[in-house]
Design a protein around this motif. Structure first.
Motif: not given
Lengths: 155, 108
Positions: A110-112, B54-57, B59-61, B66-71
């Motif tokens: 986020a910082r970058a 939101l553009d597609e890129e 949204l993907e990010q 979100e997946r990262d948070i769930l993990e």
């Protein structure tokens, strides 16, 4: 003839029972002891994150360039690195280590991104969009909550 | 004084079950809470994307995050489960140790 005068099963039970007593330490450890300092530091760091996003949200869009916020970004990164080091020093602490490592990586991402957008002329009028501030803020809240929960669950 | 090994073992099992039962509702509540939060969040993202904000890129990010948070949240759940297992094992061991200190009657 039974050489010791008792059925074999009884001696096996006795051996099993004694092993519980004789094994060093005996207590099972799967997670480390709860660490109050970790919980407090996580909350304090989250306060800094919240303060940064508050000041970004309050600022005029054109005044949101990275340079004005670089110290706040760096301070949080330092706090997270110290937290990560503390977690690595604790045995059986794999989950908290992973959570803090990811938190730090996401913070640096986020910082970058803020730095990159601030350097681009087409984004100088608003290097950090309101919608992005809201999204990032909510995501960091969830990530810090997970880190705090992982510590509190050790109680 | 001596006590029966069978009784000690049964008490150890009860102690272990008790430790797990204490943690189980807490784990269930936490999992429900995080799943509800992620559902609300994914719905919001889809709405924002449908609105063209939101553009597609991006949204993907966001979905990756979100997946990262769930993990990360499920890593916290794993801590809770491991702590429950630890408490259960130690509760059982304590009953056995106490029994041994009292003196177990091993005569079959």
């Amino acid at each position: 003839m039974r050489p010791l005068g008792r059925p074999l099963g009884v001696w096996l039970q006795l051996l099993l029972a004694l092993s519980f007593v004789l094994l060093p330490g005996c207590a099972v450890t799967l997670v480390p002891e709860y660490d109050q300092a970790t919980e407090e530091k996580l909350i304090a760091t989250y306060e800094s994150v919240n303060r940064l996003y508050d000041s970004l949200a309050e600022a005029d869009p054109a005044a949101r360039a990275y340079d004005g916020y670089s110290k706040a970004w760096a301070d949080v990164a330092t706090d997270l690195r110290v937290l990560a080091m503390r977690q690595k020093a604790r045995p059986d602490n794999e989950e908290s280590q992973k959570i803090i490592d990811r938190l730090l990586a996401n913070w640096e991402t986020a910082r970058a991104l803020h730095k990159k957008r601030s350097s681009r002329p087409e984004h100088r009028d608003n290097p950090y969009l309101d919608s992005q501030i809201a999204l990032d803020r909510a995501q960091f809240e969830a990530q810090f909550s997970a880190a705090v929960a992982a510590e509190v669950f050790k109680k | 004084m001596s006590i029966d090994w069978g009784e000690v073992w049964a008490s150890a099992v009860t102690a272990a079950e008790g430790a797990v039962n204490t943690k189980a509702p807490q784990a269930k509540k936490y999992v429900r809470k995080i799943m509800q939060a992620r559902e609300a969040r994914l719905k919001l993202l889809m709405d924002v994307w449908a609105d063209g904000a939101l553009d597609e890129e991006t949204l993907e990010q966001e979905l990756r995050e979100e997946r990262d948070i769930l993990e990360m949240e499920f890593l916290a759940v794993r801590v809770m489960v491991k702590k429950a297992a630890q408490d259960a094992a130690n509760a059982a061991l304590k009953v056995i140790q106490d029994g041994l200190l009292t003196g177990i009657n091993l005569v079959a």
